[in-house]
Design a protein around this motif. Structure first.
Motif, PDB file in Angstrom:
ATOM      1  N   LYS A  65       0.842  -1.181   0.097  1.00 18.02           N
ATOM      2  CA  LYS A  65      -0.085   0.082   0.033  1.00 18.02           C
ATOM      3  C   LYS A  65       0.866   1.170   0.029  1.00 18.02           C
ATOM      4  CE  LYS A  65      -0.413   0.590   4.844  1.00 18.02           C
ATOM      5  NZ  LYS A  65      -1.637   0.741   6.304  1.00 18.02           N
ATOM      6  N   PRO A  66       0.313   2.560  -0.508  1.00 15.62           N
ATOM      7  CA  PRO A  66       1.086   3.725  -0.294  1.00 15.62           C
ATOM      8  C   PRO A  66       1.307   4.005   1.029  1.00 15.62           C
ATOM      9  CG  PRO A  66      -0.817   3.678  -1.962  1.00 15.62           C
ATOM     10  CD  PRO A  66      -0.892   2.462  -1.083  1.00 15.62           C
ATOM     11  N   ILE A  67       2.471   4.814   1.045  1.00 14.48           N
ATOM     12  CA  ILE A  67       2.689   5.349   2.395  1.00 14.48           C
ATOM     13  C   ILE A  67       2.355   6.640   2.587  1.00 14.48           C
ATOM     14  CG2 ILE A  67       4.579   5.481   4.236  1.00 14.48           C
ATOM     15  CD1 ILE A  67       6.446   3.737   2.680  1.00 14.48           C
ATOM     16  N   PRO A  68       1.674   7.125   3.761  1.00 15.00           N
ATOM     17  CA  PRO A  68       1.090   8.580   3.396  1.00 15.00           C
ATOM     18  C   PRO A  68       2.350   9.601   3.620  1.00 15.00           C
ATOM     19  CG  PRO A  68      -0.337   7.166   5.107  1.00 15.00           C
ATOM     20  CD  PRO A  68       1.047   6.187   4.723  1.00 15.00           C
ATOM     21  N   LEU A  69       2.193  10.664   3.146  1.00 16.06           N
ATOM     22  CA  LEU A  69       3.248  11.587   3.129  1.00 16.06           C
ATOM     23  C   LEU A  69       3.120  12.373   4.451  1.00 16.06           C
ATOM     24  CD1 LEU A  69       5.493  12.853   1.635  1.00 16.06           C
ATOM     25  CD2 LEU A  69       3.655  14.581   0.597  1.00 16.06           C
ATOM     26  N   SER A  72       5.877  16.067   8.886  1.00 17.32           N
ATOM     27  CA  SER A  72       6.879  16.230   9.890  1.00 17.32           C
ATOM     28  C   SER A  72       8.313  15.426   9.506  1.00 17.32           C
ATOM     29  CB  SER A  72       6.644  15.350  11.269  1.00 17.32           C
ATOM     30  OG  SER A  72       5.430  16.126  12.063  1.00 17.32           O
ATOM     31  N   LEU A  73       8.005  14.135   8.909  1.00 13.25           N
ATOM     32  CA  LEU A  73       9.106  13.581   8.330  1.00 13.25           C
ATOM     33  C   LEU A  73       9.808  14.270   7.202  1.00 13.25           C
ATOM     34  CD1 LEU A  73       8.567   9.749   8.830  1.00 13.25           C
ATOM     35  CD2 LEU A  73       9.841  11.574  10.374  1.00 13.25           C
ATOM     36  N   THR A  74       8.918  14.908   6.318  1.00 11.63           N
ATOM     37  CA  THR A  74       9.376  15.956   5.394  1.00 11.63           C
ATOM     38  C   THR A  74      10.185  16.944   5.590  1.00 11.63           C
ATOM     39  OG1 THR A  74       7.515  15.130   3.635  1.00 11.63           O
ATOM     40  CG2 THR A  74       8.675  17.338   3.316  1.00 11.63           C
ATOM     41  N   HIS A 176      10.811  -6.492   7.695  1.00  9.56           N
ATOM     42  CA  HIS A 176       9.483  -7.213   7.180  1.00  9.56           C
ATOM     43  C   HIS A 176       8.200  -7.096   8.205  1.00  9.56           C
ATOM     44  CE1 HIS A 176      11.256 -10.336   9.784  1.00  9.56           C
ATOM     45  NE2 HIS A 176       9.808 -10.891   9.819  1.00  9.56           N
ATOM     46  N   ASP A 177       8.681  -6.877   9.467  1.00  9.04           N
ATOM     47  CA  ASP A 177       8.038  -6.772  10.501  1.00  9.04           C
ATOM     48  C   ASP A 177       7.195  -5.359  10.701  1.00  9.04           C
ATOM     49  OD1 ASP A 177      10.161  -6.080  11.359  1.00  9.04           O
ATOM     50  OD2 ASP A 177       9.826  -6.962  13.613  1.00  9.04           O
ATOM     51  N   LEU A 178       7.608  -4.422  10.051  1.00 13.22           N
ATOM     52  CA  LEU A 178       7.147  -3.186  10.330  1.00 13.22           C
ATOM     53  C   LEU A 178       6.381  -2.628   9.059  1.00 13.22           C
ATOM     54  CD1 LEU A 178      10.495  -0.981  11.048  1.00 13.22           C
ATOM     55  CD2 LEU A 178       8.472  -1.969  12.683  1.00 13.22           C
ATOM     56  N   GLU A 179       5.250  -1.839   9.337  1.00 17.54           N
ATOM     57  CA  GLU A 179       4.581  -1.252   8.352  1.00 17.54           C
ATOM     58  C   GLU A 179       4.609   0.280   8.284  1.00 17.54           C
ATOM     59  OE1 GLU A 179      -0.251  -0.866   7.453  1.00 17.54           O
ATOM     60  OE2 GLU A 179       0.468  -2.343   8.741  1.00 17.54           O
ATOM     61  N   TRP A 180       5.012   0.749   7.312  1.00 11.52           N
ATOM     62  CA  TRP A 180       5.231   2.122   7.253  1.00 11.52           C
ATOM     63  C   TRP A 180       3.882   2.781   7.000  1.00 11.52           C
ATOM     64  CZ3 TRP A 180       9.664   2.022   9.111  1.00 11.52           C
ATOM     65  CH2 TRP A 180      10.688   1.360   8.614  1.00 11.52           C
ATOM     66  N   ASN A 181       3.867   3.968   7.995  1.00 14.67           N
ATOM     67  CA  ASN A 181       2.653   4.724   8.061  1.00 14.67           C
ATOM     68  C   ASN A 181       2.693   6.128   7.864  1.00 14.67           C
ATOM     69  OD1 ASN A 181       0.234   2.893   8.507  1.00 14.67           O
ATOM     70  ND2 ASN A 181       1.755   2.326  10.090  1.00 14.67           N
ATOM     71  N   TRP A 195      12.835   9.493   4.548  1.00 11.83           N
ATOM     72  CA  TRP A 195      12.516   8.902   5.923  1.00 11.83           C
ATOM     73  C   TRP A 195      11.419   8.199   6.139  1.00 11.83           C
ATOM     74  CZ3 TRP A 195      15.021  10.034  10.660  1.00 11.83           C
ATOM     75  CH2 TRP A 195      16.406  10.756  10.708  1.00 11.83           C
ATOM     76  N   PHE A 196      11.473   7.171   7.063  1.00 13.50           N
ATOM     77  CA  PHE A 196      10.353   6.216   7.184  1.00 13.50           C
ATOM     78  C   PHE A 196       9.895   6.100   8.510  1.00 13.50           C
ATOM     79  CE2 PHE A 196      12.246   5.230   3.232  1.00 13.50           C
ATOM     80  CZ  PHE A 196      11.322   4.822   2.189  1.00 13.50           C
ATOM     81  N   GLY A 197       8.665   6.003   8.740  1.00 14.77           N
ATOM     82  CA  GLY A 197       8.280   5.904  10.220  1.00 14.77           C
ATOM     83  C   GLY A 197       6.981   4.933  10.529  1.00 14.77           C
ATOM     84  N   ALA A 198       6.941   4.068  11.433  1.00 18.09           N
ATOM     85  CA  ALA A 198       5.850   3.048  11.606  1.00 18.09           C
ATOM     86  C   ALA A 198       4.635   3.794  12.004  1.00 18.09           C
ATOM     87  CB  ALA A 198       6.357   2.006  12.428  1.00 18.09           C
ATOM     88  N   VAL A 199       4.698   4.744  12.792  1.00 22.18           N
ATOM     89  CA  VAL A 199       3.456   5.557  13.463  1.00 22.18           C
ATOM     90  C   VAL A 199       3.205   6.593  12.646  1.00 22.18           C
ATOM     91  CG1 VAL A 199       3.028   6.834  15.408  1.00 22.18           C
ATOM     92  CG2 VAL A 199       4.571   5.038  15.757  1.00 22.18           C
ATOM     93  N   PRO A 200       1.764   6.826  12.320  1.00 18.52           N
ATOM     94  CA  PRO A 200       1.146   7.786  11.538  1.00 18.52           C
ATOM     95  C   PRO A 200       1.589   9.197  12.100  1.00 18.52           C
ATOM     96  CG  PRO A 200      -0.496   6.371  12.078  1.00 18.52           C
ATOM     97  CD  PRO A 200       0.705   5.794  12.931  1.00 18.52           C
ATOM     98  N   ASP A 201       1.587  10.172  11.202  1.00 22.46           N
ATOM     99  CA  ASP A 201       2.120  11.584  11.543  1.00 22.46           C
ATOM    100  C   ASP A 201       0.661  12.416  11.625  1.00 22.46           C
ATOM    101  OD1 ASP A 201       3.256  14.100  11.919  1.00 22.46           O
ATOM    102  OD2 ASP A 201       3.563  14.594   9.762  1.00 22.46           O
TER     103      ASP A 201
END
Length: 211
Positions: A65-69, A72-74, A176-181, A195-201
């Motif tokens: 699935k797409p990762i939300p932009l 903060s990480l941008t 593999h056990d992480l889901e980027w959000n 940058w990638f994060g598992a928690v939604p921004d």
């Protein structure tokens, strides 16, 4: 002096990837960071937008699935790309593109291939934004004179060819056990970081800059 001339007289590509230490300490709780931060109005450059879209398309090709932009990480990504372009390459020369200078409101560090300074990366979102969660970065650099769309194409091509980068982007291997959000993209003068994060921004939306 032009950034390309200052860094190198020869065209080449540098790819930096990270390894994941599954025994690493978590990012400090929000209370350990300063009070709520108000981010400036930021937007995606054409290069940044195209990197984001190319990564999204590539993940979709893999059935992901797409990762939300993430705003903060941008912001973290744009800040780091600027720091690399303005103050890199870092000395001693074994400091790679995950390093941060001492020229801004963040903790500086020399990041080496041993990954013993990984926490310097992980805490950057919390140092610079209200995203008090672990962040992971992939980086790319070339001093070839490329157009925005050609640059993003070369960056993704390089990341896909590199096992370490590719596994981060498509959640394979140690990831593999992480889901980027959350995902953030930054570009400045031949330096690109994602940058990638598992928690939604939760800190707002970000769009492409007006022409």
């Amino acid at each position: 002096m032009n950034i390309r001339n200052r860094i190198s007289r020869y065209a080449f590509i540098v790819l930096i990837f990270i390894s994941r230490n599954t025994n690493a300490q978590p990012v400090p709780e929000a209370a350990a960071f300063p009070a709520m931060k108000t981010l400036p109005d930021i937007c995606l450059s054409l290069t940044e937008q195209d990197i984001f879209e190319k990564i999204t398309t590539y993940r979709e090709e893999k059935g992901l699935k797409p990762i939300p932009l993430s705003k903060s990480l941008t912001y973290v990504a744009q800040t780091h790309a600027w720091d690399l372009a303005e103050h890199g390459p870092f000395k001693p020369h074994h400091c790679n593109l995950h390093s941060w200078s001492s020229k801004g409101p963040w903790s500086s560090c020399c990041y080496t291939e041993e990954h013993d300074k990984a926490d310097c990366m992980w805490v950057k979102p919390g140092e610079l934004t209200n995203y008090h969660h672990t962040g992971y970065e992939i980086a790319f650099w070339t001093d070839e004179p490329l157009s925005p769309l050609s640059f993003s194409e070369e960056a993704l091509k390089g990341w896909r060819k590199s096992t370490g980068h590719n596994e981060v982007i498509v959640n394979q291997g140690d990831w593999h056990d992480l889901e980027w959000n959350a995902m953030g993209v930054g570009y400045s003068n031949g330096f690109a970081v994602v940058w990638f994060g598992a928690v939604p921004d939760e800190d707002g939306e970000i769009k492409q800059c007006e022409p």
